[in-house]
Design an enzyme around this catalytic site. Sequence first.
Site, PDB file in Angstrom:
ATOM      1  N   LYS A  59      -3.898   4.919   7.519  1.00  0.00           N
ATOM      2  CA  LYS A  59      -3.121   4.067   8.433  1.00  0.00           C
ATOM      3  C   LYS A  59      -2.638   4.881   9.631  1.00  0.00           C
ATOM      4  CE  LYS A  59      -1.826   0.826   4.838  1.00  0.00           C
ATOM      5  NZ  LYS A  59      -0.934   0.521   3.717  1.00  0.00           N
ATOM      6  N   GLN A 103       5.105   1.757   1.885  1.00  0.00           N
ATOM      7  CA  GLN A 103       3.896   1.777   1.043  1.00  0.00           C
ATOM      8  C   GLN A 103       4.263   1.435  -0.408  1.00  0.00           C
ATOM      9  OE1 GLN A 103       0.642   2.327   2.169  1.00  0.00           O
ATOM     10  NE2 GLN A 103       0.069   1.738   0.107  1.00  0.00           N
ATOM     11  N   ASP A 126       4.239  -5.715   7.602  1.00  0.00           N
ATOM     12  CA  ASP A 126       3.538  -6.061   6.363  1.00  0.00           C
ATOM     13  C   ASP A 126       3.810  -7.517   5.983  1.00  0.00           C
ATOM     14  OD1 ASP A 126       1.741  -4.648   4.925  1.00  0.00           O
ATOM     15  OD2 ASP A 126       3.200  -3.640   3.619  1.00  0.00           O
TER      16      ASP A 126
END
Length: 302
Positions: A59, A103, A126
């Site tokens: 990422k 994460q 997200d």
Amino acid sequence: MTGQAPDTKVIDGKAFAAGLRARIADAVPAFKAATGRAPGLAVVLVGDDPASAVYVGSKGKATVAAGMESFEHRLPATATQDEVEALLRQLNADEAVDGILLQLPLPGHLDEQAAVATIDPEKDVDGLTPVSAGRLALGIAGMVPCTPYGCLLLLEDRIGDLSGKDAIVVGRSILVGKPMGQLLLGANCTVTMAHSRTKDLPALVRRADIVVAAVGRAEMVKGDWIKPGAIVIDVGINRLPPAEGAAKGRLVGDVDYAEVSGVADAITPVPGGVGPMTIACLLRNTLVAAHRRAGLADPEGF
Ligand code: NDP
């Protein structure tokens, strides 16, 4: 039925994602010219799970390749809930940060939902905060989870207008299945949400023009479940046990690719289908979040 029937198209998510990333990179200079800074994405990794470390690394690389700022924060596996939430609040307040990605999964002693809910919804790239989920359910512009958004882009690229299509989503996770269902409903599909308690799943799948499989069970969706001409999006990533003498097993999706290839109009492969779309959509969300935070109109064409 085996092999690839000539009339089943392979949906090339890798190529689509590369095109999307290039368009994002092209849009960054205009943002910089307007604001004097690049869009910034912060990724928080708690603990030392090797798979998560690989995801975070890729990422970060993709963020920099798009001309954006990447901020990586690592906390030890022993970090407390307060420490994780304090870091997220610090990032909420940081003007250089437009997107925050925590994460997952977090180490078992931490409360994931409470940590995610700490993230400022305007920076929730997200799309996992309760505010983002609520906005998606209400049809209000917000941040949409990256994987289902990527699936929607692939579907629209293949079909165009999704209105009136019969769609089934197999799996109802917060990360994939539920938001996928909302997105398809928003695109005027008639949506069936299936899960582990669904009765006669093959019959329900057989009715659908669009099948999205997000289950986590290797090759579960079979060729004779699929209506001829349906579009099949395979979100699953499953590693088969290694063949004799091999170090690693093959990666397969939740769909029996060989069987479905002879029946569907189009199918995403695993790997190279939905997977590459997830990071591209993360960058897209960061670009959009940066524009909204700067009071600019959403960038065109995303
Ligand atoms: P979860 O384990 O969170 O959810 C799985 C869902 O599948 C649940 O809703 C479960 O139902 C349902 N399910 C399980 N067994 C069956 C069954 N026999 N019949 C019907 N439904 C069933 O998984 P995720 O949504 O997080 O991920 C799904 C897959 O997608 C995984 O393989 C994951 O690795 C992959 N993935 C890929 C991404 C990408 O970038 N390509 C990103 C995210 C995930 P119930 O709710 O009743 O338990």
